[in-house]
Design an enzyme around this catalytic site. Structure first.
Site, short mmCIF file in Angstrom:
data_model
loop_
_atom_site.label_atom_id
_atom_site.label_comp_id
_atom_site.label_asym_id
_atom_site.label_seq_id
_atom_site.Cartn_x
_atom_site.Cartn_y
_atom_site.Cartn_z
N CYS A 114 0.82 -1.22 0.00
CA CYS A 114 0.00 0.00 0.00
C CYS A 114 0.85 1.27 0.00
CB CYS A 114 -0.95 0.00 1.19
SG CYS A 114 -2.11 -1.38 1.18
N HIS A 250 -3.45 7.32 1.89
CA HIS A 250 -3.82 5.99 1.42
C HIS A 250 -5.24 5.71 1.89
CE1 HIS A 250 -4.04 1.80 0.69
NE2 HIS A 250 -3.84 1.43 1.95
N ASN A 280 -10.04 -0.19 -0.58
CA ASN A 280 -8.58 -0.12 -0.49
C ASN A 280 -7.99 -0.69 -1.78
OD1 ASN A 280 -5.86 -0.46 0.05
ND2 ASN A 280 -6.16 -1.24 2.12
#
Length: 323
Positions: A114, A250, A280
């Site tokens: 990520c 993020h 996500n």
């Protein structure tokens, strides 16, 4: 004269298939309310059968090049941040290079899960500052739906597929914080925390594997480390949270986003949030949010933007840039 890596164009791509929370009610014991209340996610996009990470990356790259008013042969370097490559090798970046018709320069992938796009931005910035590149196409692209354990309600509802891209270009600045471009970066990792977020497979094990996550532990580390890295990058640039126009974090979980903003003492009105629509998307989430934020009219030329992310490794970092 100071050289800066300045954003010239931005773009994104999302697969056609939209998956609302309600679809998961037939797969695992969950509900739309349960997913929304714990993550803020309402829907996400899944890649179609046969649609690869390189396909998503190429579409986002094409959009970013169009926004920049550039052709592929004007790019020196392509960096793709991804944890879900089409093949073990070659890199997704070289596949995008070919798909764009680019036969010059060089291309490579970065894998920091990520945090991958932040790592890729920092590498692109270093290439530009060292004179090894003038224009770098930086892409985050993922097909995380291919890594899901569809029996694990704690993870399978959280992730989606997508891609985002930026074109960075070398420009001359004054050397002050008024310059457009990347002003500071901060990268970190700590392998002691591998077991709280990982995929239980890989090439040397002979399996693809599925994502495994200890949600509470990841949450605890995320808020602390994201706020810390953002402050460190701002300190390096000689700036403070009061100078920030937009945090583009993020997009993992709305609670993490809110907790980090609170620690940084930045109101949520100055945070770009897209997690409700995309879930996500790992390394794709920040460039997706930057592209959407610009399209919404939130991010404008001259705005001070802080991006920060954390992913498996653990790996985390941040970038401070003036749009």
């Amino acid at each position: 004269m100071t050289i800066r890596a300045t954003v010239r164009g931005v773009g994104h791509y999302l697969p056609d298939r939209v998956v609302p929370n309600s679809e998961f009610e037939a797969i695992v014991e969950t509900s739309d309310e349960w997913i929304r209340s714990r993550s803020g996610i309402e829907r996400r996009h899944f890649a179609a059968e046969g649609q690869l990470t390189s396909d998503l990356a190429t579409r986002a790259a094409t959009a970013a090049l169009a926004d920049a008013g550039l052709q592929a042969d004007q790019i020196d370097t392509i960096i793709v941040a991804t944890s879900t490559p089409d093949l073990t090798f070659p890199s997704v970046a070289t596949m995008v290079q070919h798909a764009l018709g680019m036969t010059r320069g060089y291309a490579f992938d970065v894998q920091a899960v990520c945090a991958g796009f932040v790592y890729a931005l920092a590498n692109a910035n270093a290439l530009i500052l060292s004179g090894q590149a003038t224009r770098v196409l930086v892409i985050g692209a993922e097909t995380f739906s291919r890594l899901m354990n569809w029996k694990d309600r704690g993870t399978c509802v959280l992730f989606g597929d997508g891609a985002g891209a930026l074109v960075l270009e070398a420009t001359e600045g004054t050397g002050t914080t008024a310059d457009r471009g990347i002003l500071a970066t901060d990268l970190n990792s700590d392998g002691r925390y591998k077991d709280i977020l990982y995929v239980d497979g890989g090439t040397s094990t002979g399996t693809t594997g599925h994502l495994v996550m200890e949600g509470k532990e990841v949450f605890r580390h995320a808020i602390e480390k994201l706020a810390e890295t953002a402050h460190t990058a701002l300190d390096k640039a000689g700036l403070t949270p009061e100078d920030v126009d937009w945090i583009v974090p993020h997009q993992a979980n709305i609670r993490i986003i809110e907790g980090t903003a609170k620690r940084m003492q930045v109101p949520m009105e100055r945070v770009v949030v897209t997690v409700q629509d995309h879930g996500n998307t790992s390394a794709a989430s920040i460039p997706l949010a930057l592209s959407v934020g610009k399209a919404r009219g939130q991010i404008k030329t001259g705005d001070l933007v802080v991006t920060e992310a954390i992913g498996g490794g653990l790996a985390w970092g941040s970038v401070v840039l003036r749009w």
